[in-house]
Design a protein around this motif. Structure first.
Motif, short mmCIF file in Angstrom:
data_model
loop_
_atom_site.label_atom_id
_atom_site.label_comp_id
_atom_site.label_asym_id
_atom_site.label_seq_id
_atom_site.Cartn_x
_atom_site.Cartn_y
_atom_site.Cartn_z
N LEU A 189 0.85 -1.19 0.00
CA LEU A 189 0.00 0.00 0.00
C LEU A 189 0.88 1.24 0.00
O LEU A 189 1.99 1.24 0.55
N ASP A 190 0.37 2.30 -0.62
CA ASP A 190 1.14 3.51 -0.83
C ASP A 190 0.51 4.65 -0.04
O ASP A 190 -0.66 4.99 -0.27
N VAL A 197 -4.93 4.97 1.34
CA VAL A 197 -5.09 5.62 2.64
C VAL A 197 -6.50 5.39 3.18
O VAL A 197 -6.68 5.09 4.38
N THR A 198 -7.49 5.50 2.32
CA THR A 198 -8.87 5.26 2.76
C THR A 198 -9.04 3.83 3.26
O THR A 198 -9.69 3.58 4.28
N TRP A 199 -8.44 2.86 2.57
CA TRP A 199 -8.54 1.47 2.99
C TRP A 199 -7.86 1.25 4.34
O TRP A 199 -8.40 0.59 5.22
N LEU A 200 -6.67 1.82 4.52
CA LEU A 200 -5.98 1.69 5.80
C LEU A 200 -6.82 2.28 6.94
O LEU A 200 -6.89 1.70 8.02
N GLU A 201 -7.44 3.42 6.70
CA GLU A 201 -8.27 4.03 7.73
C GLU A 201 -9.52 3.21 8.00
O GLU A 201 -9.97 3.09 9.14
N ARG A 216 -2.81 8.41 10.84
CA ARG A 216 -2.60 9.56 9.95
C ARG A 216 -1.27 10.24 10.24
O ARG A 216 -0.55 10.64 9.31
N ALA A 217 -0.92 10.35 11.52
CA ALA A 217 0.35 10.97 11.87
C ALA A 217 1.53 10.12 11.39
O ALA A 217 2.55 10.64 10.91
N ALA A 218 1.40 8.80 11.53
CA ALA A 218 2.47 7.90 11.07
C ALA A 218 2.61 7.96 9.55
O ALA A 218 3.74 7.90 9.02
#
Length: 331
Positions: A189-190, A197-201, A216-218
């Motif tokens: 993932l990038d 990013v949406t998937w990670l969240e 998000r900070a990481a």
């Protein structure tokens, strides 16, 4: 496996998730898992998927990604059935790649036991957020010395990881020296991709807003120094990536809740390869995933159900919370 056995296996998986994994972490997912475990119509849909794609985390996250209502089971169930084709397609496309930087709080004491400089290589790296243990701040509470705080050399990080400890872990007094870092993943993932990013969240459970903010900070830290992540299978691509690690550094391979997704024989082959390689191996996996580490526990069990087993070169060091929130050091 017969259809009836597949059905029963899926039900057991969701029941265990409701009993062991969700309590205390997500009331929504706990209710959904109990609902699915007893819902024949929903189970029939899920049991028709390939086994790795039946995972509660995956089905729940895919449904939320597509707009499922987050709340009581009945409305979610009705939405799931009505939108099953879309959820199925998403589940077949994606995998659970929860990239929890909090796990670095469990990994750090193990890294501190290894002489640097370190070449850090993670199998199952996802977006690579666990490749930056030296860029985060840590607060360990419950230690005999009271709270122990550790910050990067250039000052406090925007990511502060809290970890409750028992026993007497060898908490480091300075950050490990990491001279090279790389990751390996079947589907990297990038952090610069809006979709990734949406998937990670979305993989973070509904009520866990603090984890989302930490993620998000990481990701901001990773964007400033993008990690090297190679797409490939752990067995096929690992030798080539190891060959790229600087010979002057101590190579450390990390797996954290990653090799559980390998079938038993490929997993055993990977373990044999790591045993014969020049790498030190930090594993943070389910207690039965690394057989030698489990045997060396000599019957000792985790004080908290569901904790991972942190080991160095297959020698158990501690039980650890799945998100690095807890570290129970073994005496």
């Amino acid at each position: 496996m017969k259809a009836a056995e597949e059905f029963a296996q899926a039900s057991d998986w969701y029941r265990r998730f409701a009993q062991v994994e969700a309590p205390g972490s997500s009331a929504v997912y706990e209710e959904w898992a109990w609902g699915v475990a007893a819902d024949e119509e929903v189970l029939e849909l899920i049991a028709a998927l390939p086994r790795p794609k039946r995972q509660p985390n995956l089905i729940f996250a895919c449904s939320r990604l597509l707009g499922a209502p987050v709340g009581p089971y009945a409305p979610w169930r009705n939405w799931l059935i009505a939108n099953w084709d879309a959820v199925k397609a998403e589940a077949l496309l994606r995998s659970t790649q929860t990239n929890e930087p909090g796990r670095c709080a469990a990994l750090l004491p193990a890294l501190a036991m290894i002489e640097g400089p370190i070449a850090l290589l993670e199998i199952g790296a996802s977006a690579g957020l666990c490749l930056y243990p030296d860029r985060y701040s840590y607060s360990y509470a419950g230690h005999s010395a009271g709270e122990v705080r550790l910050d990067p050399a250039d000052g406090p990080s925007t990511v502060l990881l809290h970890c409750a400890v028992t026993g007497a872990p060898p908490l480091p007094t300075r950050m490990p020296e990491i001279s090279w870092r790389a990751g390996l993943d079947l589907n990297p993932l990038d952090v610069s991709s809006a979709d990734d990013v949406t998937w990670l969240e979305t993989l973070i459970w509904p009520e866990q807003d603090a984890r989302r903010e930490r993620l998000r900070a990481a990701m901001e830290i990773a964007r400033a120094d993008p990690p090297k992540i190679v797409r490939g299978d752990a067995l096929d691509a690992l030798p080539g990536l190891i060959a790229q690690a600087p010979a002057a550094a101590t190579l450390v391979v990390v797996t954290s809740a990653a090799i559980v997704y390998l079938m038993p024989e490929p997993r055993a082959e990977l373990i044999r390869y790591l045993e014969s390689s020049r790498a030190r191996w930090i594993s943070n996996e389910g207690a039965g995933i690394v057989p030698a580490a489990k045997d060396r526990l000599e019957g000792r069990e985790a004080p908290v159900t569901g904790e991972l087993l942190l080991s160095l070169d297959q020698h158990p060091l501690a039980f650890a919370g799945g998100h690095g929130q807890r570290l129970d050091w073994l005496t």
